[in-house]
Design a protein around this motif. Structure first.
Motif, short mmCIF file in Angstrom:
data_model
loop_
_atom_site.label_atom_id
_atom_site.label_comp_id
_atom_site.label_asym_id
_atom_site.label_seq_id
_atom_site.Cartn_x
_atom_site.Cartn_y
_atom_site.Cartn_z
N ALA A 74 5.53 2.14 -6.47
CA ALA A 74 6.05 2.10 -5.11
C ALA A 74 5.21 3.01 -4.24
CB ALA A 74 7.51 2.52 -5.08
N MET A 75 4.57 2.41 -3.25
CA MET A 75 3.71 3.18 -2.36
C MET A 75 4.45 3.46 -1.06
SD MET A 75 0.06 1.33 -3.06
CE MET A 75 0.67 -0.34 -2.91
N ALA A 76 3.81 4.18 -0.16
CA ALA A 76 4.41 4.51 1.13
C ALA A 76 4.90 3.24 1.82
CB ALA A 76 3.41 5.25 2.01
N TYR A 160 -3.97 -4.59 -5.07
CA TYR A 160 -3.54 -3.21 -4.81
C TYR A 160 -4.69 -2.23 -4.97
CZ TYR A 160 1.01 -5.40 -5.69
OH TYR A 160 2.10 -6.22 -5.66
N PRO A 161 -5.75 -2.40 -4.18
CA PRO A 161 -6.92 -1.52 -4.35
C PRO A 161 -6.56 -0.05 -4.23
CG PRO A 161 -7.01 -2.72 -2.28
CD PRO A 161 -5.89 -3.31 -3.05
N SER A 162 -5.62 0.25 -3.34
CA SER A 162 -5.29 1.66 -3.10
C SER A 162 -4.60 2.29 -4.31
CB SER A 162 -4.38 1.78 -1.88
OG SER A 162 -3.26 0.93 -2.02
N LEU A 163 -3.99 1.47 -5.17
CA LEU A 163 -3.29 2.05 -6.31
C LEU A 163 -4.23 2.64 -7.34
CD1 LEU A 163 -0.24 -0.25 -7.12
CD2 LEU A 163 -0.23 2.20 -6.76
N GLU A 164 -5.42 2.07 -7.47
CA GLU A 164 -6.32 2.53 -8.53
C GLU A 164 -6.77 3.98 -8.33
OE1 GLU A 164 -8.93 -1.31 -9.29
OE2 GLU A 164 -8.76 -0.01 -11.05
N TYR A 171 -1.40 3.56 -17.06
CA TYR A 171 -0.23 2.97 -16.44
C TYR A 171 -0.55 1.60 -15.85
CZ TYR A 171 1.81 7.56 -17.04
OH TYR A 171 2.27 8.73 -17.57
N ILE A 172 -1.78 1.44 -15.40
CA ILE A 172 -2.18 0.11 -14.93
C ILE A 172 -2.17 -0.86 -16.10
CG2 ILE A 172 -4.08 -1.24 -13.97
CD1 ILE A 172 -4.78 1.11 -12.22
N ALA A 173 -2.70 -0.40 -17.24
CA ALA A 173 -2.64 -1.23 -18.45
C ALA A 173 -1.21 -1.63 -18.75
CB ALA A 173 -3.25 -0.48 -19.63
#
Lengths: 193, 193
Positions: A74-76, A160-164, A171-173
DNA sequence: ACTAAATCTTAACCTGGTTCAAGGTCAACC
DNA sequence: GGTTGACCTTGAACCAGGTTAAGATTTAGT
């Protein structure tokens, strides 16, 4: 803590006047979270719906073997929490924690009910929010069933480029439904060619 | 076609008087479906939200290889349809069809919007409906990630015993995220011991 | 009732992804 | 500036589940 973001979210779907905003603001509980800090833990009843004002949170399930499975980031600008525990008032089977220093607003269950009674248009806001969320969940389900892990990673990176930046690879895995080791292989193949 | 079931569903979460019911009834379009009949097809915009009055429907995605992936079954008392296409008015990527002779009520998008304006408490009904649906979707996601196919089948059988009558095994396999052949193996092992 | 089509099963072989164990990298903290 | 600990990578052995192809069984249409 600046609540303008949360009202901007509401106003994507419904109109609010200043009085209404003031009232809503009065029941929101602002909090700052340090990276790694837990918001909800397994076994406790989730009493708040959570709005992420800045930073990034993650909700995950820990299975019988002790392996974590990420349900959602969950992002901003996003709402998050354990809807099952929140709705049924049963102990949560998920954990929620901050992946980076974050600001959140808690909306306690009782206050949410009260707001929904007082301002029925909020029912509309959450109806639309949840309706869109179902679409995302179905999309993810289909991806997991019909697409190879390699492709899923590529799609995730694009979507979701910003998530990386925030999120450790493991966690991405987990979100993608694979082991960190296998994600490593995918990344290697990808960069190696 | 008897609409009492649909009102019973509404009344699980909101109260409706006779006048309201009459009005709602007036916009619902009843239809009878033969087994195998399509309700929605890939490429067309979904213009109705669908209530299943009797029988059983299924929504599925057909991937690039031509393999079908079941997103959801819908039994009597459930709402179904492609929410993505319905919401965004984009061509559907899913198909919906009857698994048995069924009765449904169509709620056209325009009429649904109108009803939501006229009776805001319906926003509440659908908010709760969607909120519960998210919980189910998350549960399924977690199952797919953390539980073996064997277990998933067992859980499915326990949770939806009535579905195994209607639904061909190959669709159950698809719902579980495995091939019909592998489901066959599981069933054999299960009965063989 | 007969036939065609759909569904379900079986079996041999294959592969995407896991497991386990070890080593490498980097930031945090005395 | 060395140690700790979290994270990421590598490689080899392994397995859950997929693929292919054939046969058995049920269902549906005429």
């Amino acid at each position: 803590m600046d609540p303008s973001g949360i009202f901007a979210q509401f106003e994507r779907h419904i109109a609010l006047d200043e009085k209404e905003k003031l009232f809503i603001r009065s029941v929101l509980i602002p909090a700052r979270l340090k990276q790694g800090e837990f918001v909800e833990t397994v076994g406790k009843i989730t009493s708040n719906f959570i709005y992420v004002n800045s930073g990034c949170l993650m909700t995950y399930y820990t299975d019988a073997d002790g392996t974590d499975h990420v349900i959602q980031f969950a992002m901003a600008g996003w709402w998050t929490g354990d809807l099952h525990s929140f709705t049924k008032e049963e102990p949560s089977i998920y954990s929620t924690r901050a992946l980076a220093d974050s600001e959140v607003f808690y909306l306690p269950k009782g206050d949410m009910e009260m707001l929904l009674q007082k301002f029925p248009k909020l029912e509309r806001y959450f109806r639309i929010l949840f309706q869109n969320s179902i679409v995302s969940h179905q999309h993810r389900l289909i991806q997991n069933l019909s697409v190879t892990a390699d492709q899923r990673y590529e799609n995730f990176s694009k979507r979701y480029p910003s998530l990386e930046q925030y999120v450790p690879l493991k966690y991405i895995a987990s979100y993608l439904g694979i082991t960190p080791e296998f994600l490593s292989k995918i990344r290697r193949k990808r960069s190696g060619n």
